[in-house]
Design an enzyme around this catalytic site. Structure first.
Site, PDB file in Angstrom:
ATOM      1  N   THR A 135       0.821  -1.218   0.000  1.00  0.00           N
ATOM      2  CA  THR A 135       0.000   0.000   0.000  1.00  0.00           C
ATOM      3  C   THR A 135       0.852   1.263   0.000  1.00  0.00           C
ATOM      4  OG1 THR A 135      -1.556   1.246   1.361  1.00  0.00           O
ATOM      5  CG2 THR A 135      -0.098  -0.227   2.536  1.00  0.00           C
ATOM      6  N   ASP A 136       0.251   2.371  -0.439  1.00  0.00           N
ATOM      7  CA  ASP A 136       0.953   3.660  -0.361  1.00  0.00           C
ATOM      8  C   ASP A 136       1.036   4.177   1.070  1.00  0.00           C
ATOM      9  OD1 ASP A 136      -1.723   4.371   0.022  1.00  0.00           O
ATOM     10  OD2 ASP A 136      -1.816   5.810  -1.632  1.00  0.00           O
ATOM     11  N   GLU A 137       0.242   3.571   1.990  1.00  0.00           N
ATOM     12  CA  GLU A 137       0.210   4.095   3.364  1.00  0.00           C
ATOM     13  C   GLU A 137       1.546   3.919   4.079  1.00  0.00           C
ATOM     14  OE1 GLU A 137      -3.213   3.557   5.713  1.00  0.00           O
ATOM     15  OE2 GLU A 137      -4.556   3.605   4.002  1.00  0.00           O
ATOM     16  N   LYS A 165       2.040  -3.339   7.320  1.00  0.00           N
ATOM     17  CA  LYS A 165       2.336  -3.519   5.888  1.00  0.00           C
ATOM     18  C   LYS A 165       3.802  -3.142   5.614  1.00  0.00           C
ATOM     19  CE  LYS A 165      -0.096  -4.587   2.950  1.00  0.00           C
ATOM     20  NZ  LYS A 165      -0.540  -5.898   2.402  1.00  0.00           N
TER      21      LYS A 165
HETATM   22  P1  NAD Z   1      -9.826  -7.245   2.001  1.00  0.00           P
HETATM   23  O1  NAD Z   1      -9.850  -6.923   3.455  1.00  0.00           O
HETATM   24  O2  NAD Z   1     -11.028  -6.964   1.178  1.00  0.00           O
HETATM   25  O3  NAD Z   1      -9.491  -8.799   1.792  1.00  0.00           O
HETATM   26  C1  NAD Z   1      -8.499  -9.462   2.541  1.00  0.00           C
HETATM   27  C2  NAD Z   1      -8.636 -10.956   2.288  1.00  0.00           C
HETATM   28  O4  NAD Z   1      -7.591 -11.626   3.013  1.00  0.00           O
HETATM   29  C3  NAD Z   1      -9.972 -11.539   2.784  1.00  0.00           C
HETATM   30  O5  NAD Z   1     -10.507 -12.401   1.828  1.00  0.00           O
HETATM   31  C4  NAD Z   1      -9.570 -12.296   4.059  1.00  0.00           C
HETATM   32  O6  NAD Z   1     -10.429 -13.402   4.336  1.00  0.00           O
HETATM   33  C5  NAD Z   1      -8.160 -12.743   3.707  1.00  0.00           C
HETATM   34  N1  NAD Z   1      -7.333 -13.003   4.892  1.00  0.00           N
HETATM   35  C6  NAD Z   1      -7.211 -12.224   5.991  1.00  0.00           C
HETATM   36  N2  NAD Z   1      -6.365 -12.817   6.868  1.00  0.00           N
HETATM   37  C7  NAD Z   1      -5.937 -13.974   6.301  1.00  0.00           C
HETATM   38  C8  NAD Z   1      -5.046 -15.003   6.695  1.00  0.00           C
HETATM   39  N3  NAD Z   1      -4.418 -14.981   7.887  1.00  0.00           N
HETATM   40  N4  NAD Z   1      -4.833 -16.044   5.848  1.00  0.00           N
HETATM   41  C9  NAD Z   1      -5.477 -16.111   4.647  1.00  0.00           C
HETATM   42  N5  NAD Z   1      -6.345 -15.167   4.220  1.00  0.00           N
HETATM   43  C10 NAD Z   1      -6.560 -14.095   5.034  1.00  0.00           C
HETATM   44  O7  NAD Z   1      -8.538  -6.494   1.416  1.00  0.00           O
HETATM   45  P2  NAD Z   1      -8.350  -5.767   0.008  1.00  0.00           P
HETATM   46  O8  NAD Z   1      -8.858  -4.399   0.099  1.00  0.00           O
HETATM   47  O9  NAD Z   1      -8.781  -6.678  -1.066  1.00  0.00           O
HETATM   48  O10 NAD Z   1      -6.752  -5.655  -0.006  1.00  0.00           O
HETATM   49  C11 NAD Z   1      -5.951  -6.708  -0.527  1.00  0.00           C
HETATM   50  C12 NAD Z   1      -4.501  -6.356  -0.365  1.00  0.00           C
HETATM   51  O11 NAD Z   1      -4.216  -5.135  -1.054  1.00  0.00           O
HETATM   52  C13 NAD Z   1      -4.067  -6.131   1.081  1.00  0.00           C
HETATM   53  O12 NAD Z   1      -2.775  -6.670   1.238  1.00  0.00           O
HETATM   54  C14 NAD Z   1      -4.043  -4.614   1.232  1.00  0.00           C
HETATM   55  O13 NAD Z   1      -3.096  -4.228   2.200  1.00  0.00           O
HETATM   56  C15 NAD Z   1      -3.621  -4.200  -0.151  1.00  0.00           C
HETATM   57  N6  NAD Z   1      -4.093  -2.872  -0.601  1.00  0.00           N
HETATM   58  C16 NAD Z   1      -5.413  -2.548  -0.533  1.00  0.00           C
HETATM   59  C17 NAD Z   1      -5.847  -1.323  -1.019  1.00  0.00           C
HETATM   60  C18 NAD Z   1      -7.295  -0.905  -0.995  1.00  0.00           C
HETATM   61  O14 NAD Z   1      -7.600   0.242  -1.316  1.00  0.00           O
HETATM   62  N7  NAD Z   1      -8.222  -1.778  -0.655  1.00  0.00           N
HETATM   63  C19 NAD Z   1      -4.901  -0.416  -1.549  1.00  0.00           C
HETATM   64  C20 NAD Z   1      -3.555  -0.790  -1.574  1.00  0.00           C
HETATM   65  C21 NAD Z   1      -3.155  -2.023  -1.110  1.00  0.00           C
HETATM   66  O1  DAU Z   2      -4.170   4.022   0.482  1.00  0.00           O
HETATM   67  C1  DAU Z   2      -4.381   2.657   0.359  1.00  0.00           C
HETATM   68  C2  DAU Z   2      -5.242   2.174   1.491  1.00  0.00           C
HETATM   69  O2  DAU Z   2      -6.555   2.643   1.226  1.00  0.00           O
HETATM   70  C3  DAU Z   2      -5.248   0.665   1.663  1.00  0.00           C
HETATM   71  O3  DAU Z   2      -3.959   0.231   1.981  1.00  0.00           O
HETATM   72  C4  DAU Z   2      -6.235   0.235   2.750  1.00  0.00           C
HETATM   73  O4  DAU Z   2      -6.306  -1.174   2.816  1.00  0.00           O
HETATM   74  C5  DAU Z   2      -7.593   0.798   2.396  1.00  0.00           C
HETATM   75  O5  DAU Z   2      -8.502   0.501   3.437  1.00  0.00           O
HETATM   76  C6  DAU Z   2      -7.525   2.312   2.184  1.00  0.00           C
HETATM   77  O6  DAU Z   2      -7.259   3.007   3.421  1.00  0.00           O
HETATM   78  P1  DAU Z   2      -8.011   4.381   3.811  1.00  0.00           P
HETATM   79  O7  DAU Z   2      -7.950   4.526   5.264  1.00  0.00           O
HETATM   80  O8  DAU Z   2      -7.538   5.508   2.975  1.00  0.00           O
HETATM   81  O9  DAU Z   2      -9.520   3.976   3.278  1.00  0.00           O
HETATM   82  P2  DAU Z   2     -10.962   4.209   3.925  1.00  0.00           P
HETATM   83  O10 DAU Z   2     -11.947   3.828   2.868  1.00  0.00           O
HETATM   84  O11 DAU Z   2     -11.086   3.594   5.267  1.00  0.00           O
HETATM   85  O12 DAU Z   2     -11.001   5.784   4.109  1.00  0.00           O
HETATM   86  C7  DAU Z   2     -10.840   6.672   3.007  1.00  0.00           C
HETATM   87  C8  DAU Z   2     -10.868   8.089   3.564  1.00  0.00           C
HETATM   88  O13 DAU Z   2     -12.191   8.371   4.032  1.00  0.00           O
HETATM   89  C9  DAU Z   2      -9.958   8.299   4.757  1.00  0.00           C
HETATM   90  O14 DAU Z   2      -9.429   9.608   4.701  1.00  0.00           O
HETATM   91  C10 DAU Z   2     -10.879   8.168   5.967  1.00  0.00           C
HETATM   92  C11 DAU Z   2     -12.204   8.683   5.439  1.00  0.00           C
HETATM   93  N1  DAU Z   2     -13.422   8.072   6.008  1.00  0.00           N
HETATM   94  C12 DAU Z   2     -13.507   6.714   6.050  1.00  0.00           C
HETATM   95  C13 DAU Z   2     -14.635   6.105   6.568  1.00  0.00           C
HETATM   96  C14 DAU Z   2     -14.713   4.593   6.641  1.00  0.00           C
HETATM   97  C15 DAU Z   2     -14.480   8.887   6.423  1.00  0.00           C
HETATM   98  O15 DAU Z   2     -14.412  10.113   6.344  1.00  0.00           O
HETATM   99  N2  DAU Z   2     -15.588   8.269   6.932  1.00  0.00           N
HETATM  100  C16 DAU Z   2     -15.704   6.918   7.038  1.00  0.00           C
HETATM  101  O16 DAU Z   2     -16.751   6.437   7.558  1.00  0.00           O
END
Ligand code: NAD
Ligand code: DAU
Length: 359
Positions: A135-137, A165
């Protein structure tokens, strides 16, 4: 070694989109190792029911015996590692699971992969890839005029999620540097699109707007995220897997920086357009500013020029269009929505929002 890939966390949001696109584009076999936590939903892949190219194994990436036996049995040519605890607010409420899965789980997966990889023939070793999805975080938070994160931006994780991460990225790097395991790492910005669990901003707001509920915006709503349509992310991962340089990291971003309040208002307008008006008026009236997330990162932005330069990848979807498709998808998939708005979802909404909305 076979033309099979092992995907971890493939029943989650990005993983399930990736598996669908991988089988659609490459047609090759996928084994999906997923623990099916609250975020994992095998129904995301129900279109592959009965397809011999897809197999779900329910299990934990931290289980070394299970990982080792899957590698021996399926002889994959690559691992794409999505499995993680992924929600920042949950990492603030209960960080332990983030350390177990994201740090310990990634370690076990890397370690078992190293032992499988070391026994392959030289030719198979050269072809094998371990793609670590991050992730970019990990880069921390940007000021309004700072340049976007590049692959050389120093790590500065701020939440327990981001720290876990970052730790997993360092482990992946170390397994390449120390033993030559062919690791690639991608650091991606915020994804949106079909199958995202409605604890994250975009699906949460779509569903609350649909139901005429309060739309909780943290702080002043001016935090900025760089939004990427999930299909573009999947295309980038395929490019890195096939053509990325081993040992390298690649940033993936959407060139779509928006404040949270802009995103929320846009969703309100789209839901107003696609669904009948509410008696209380336009859905923008539902916006409710609530207590901020502790340590809330102000701005993320990704410089993805390395990926464009080396592999010719660019995001294809404009944010406004991708968001329209996403709103339409949630409105058209009410049975999927009902299936996920159950136990763990309801508990989380009560835990995270009761106090916030009472302010
Ligand atoms: P998600 O939470 O939707 O899915 C995570 C999946 O991992 C689920 O299916 C869960 O059951 C599985 N899981 C959790 N713990 C596990 C374990 N111990 N063993 C096997 N499976 C397990 O997550 P996502 O949003 O699809 O993100 C996927 C990946 O991409 C993550 O590594 C996250 O850090 C990264 N990522 C997400 C975002 C985003 O915006 N969602 C952005 C950048 C990077
Ligand atoms: O940047 C990549 C990341 O993006 C991933 O690594 C994470 O897995 C993914 O969850 C996401 O993280 P964020 O914290 O940025 O996403 P989230 O959707 O939780 O929140 C997006 C923005 O909105 C953040 O600034 C917090 C804000 N927010 C979120 C929720 C859930 C609100 O204002 N209200 C809310 O109820």
């Amino acid at each position: 070694m076979r033309d099979t890939i092992l995907v971890t966390g493939g029943a989650g949001f990005i993983g399930s989109n990736f598996i669908l696109s991988w089988i659609g584009a490459a047609g090759a076999r996928v084994v999906n190792l997923d623990l099916l936590t609250y975020a994992g939903n095998p129904g995301n892949l129900s279109s592959l029911d009965g397809d011999s190219r897809y197999q779900l194994v329910r299990g934990d990436i931290s289980n070394a015996d299970l990982v080792s036996s899957l590698l021996r049995e399926h002889q994959p040519r690559a691992i794409v590692h999505f499995a993680a605890e992924s929600h920042v607010d949950r990492s603030i409420a209960s960080p332990g699971a983030f350390i177990r899965t994201n740090v310990q789980g990634t370690f076990v997966l890397l370690d078992q992969t190293l032992s499988y990889w070391s026994k392959l023939s030289e030719a198979d070793q050269a072809m094998f890839r371990f793609l670590h999805v991050s992730t970019d975080e990990v880069y921390g938070s940007l000021g309004p005029d700072d340049p976007a994160f590049s692959e050389t931006t120093p790590y500065s994780p701020n939440s327990p999620y981001a720290a876990s991460k970052a730790a997993s990225d360092h482990l992946a790097r170390a397994y390449h540097h120390t033993w030559g395991l062919p690791v690639l790492t991608t650091n991606c910005s915020n994804n949106y699109g079909p199958f995202q669990f409605p604890e994250k901003l975009i699906p949460l707001v779509i569903l609350n707007a649909l139901e005429g509920k309060a739309l909780p915006v943290y702080g002043d709503g001016k935090n900025v995220r760089d939004w990427l349509f999930v299909e573009d992310h999947c295309a980038a991962i395929r490019a890195v897997l096939e053509r990325g340089r081993v040992g390298e990291t690649y940033n993936i971003g959407g060139n779509s920086e928006r404040t949270n309040i802009e995103v929320v208002k846009l969703i309100c307008d789209l839901v107003d357009e696609m669904r009948p008006a509410l008696p209380s008026g336009p859905r923008r009236n539902l916006v409710t500013f609530v207590k901020d997330r502790p340590g809330h990162d102000r701005r993320y932005a990704i410089d993805a020029s390395k990926l464009e330069r080396e592999l010719g990848w660019q995001p294809g979807e404009r944010f406004e269009n991708g968001l329209r498709k996403t709103v339409r998808w949630y409105l058209d998939h009410s049975s999927w929505v009902e299936s996920v708005q159950t136990g763990a979802y309801l508990e989380w909404i009560a835990q995270n929002y009761t106090e916030r909305l009472a302010i």
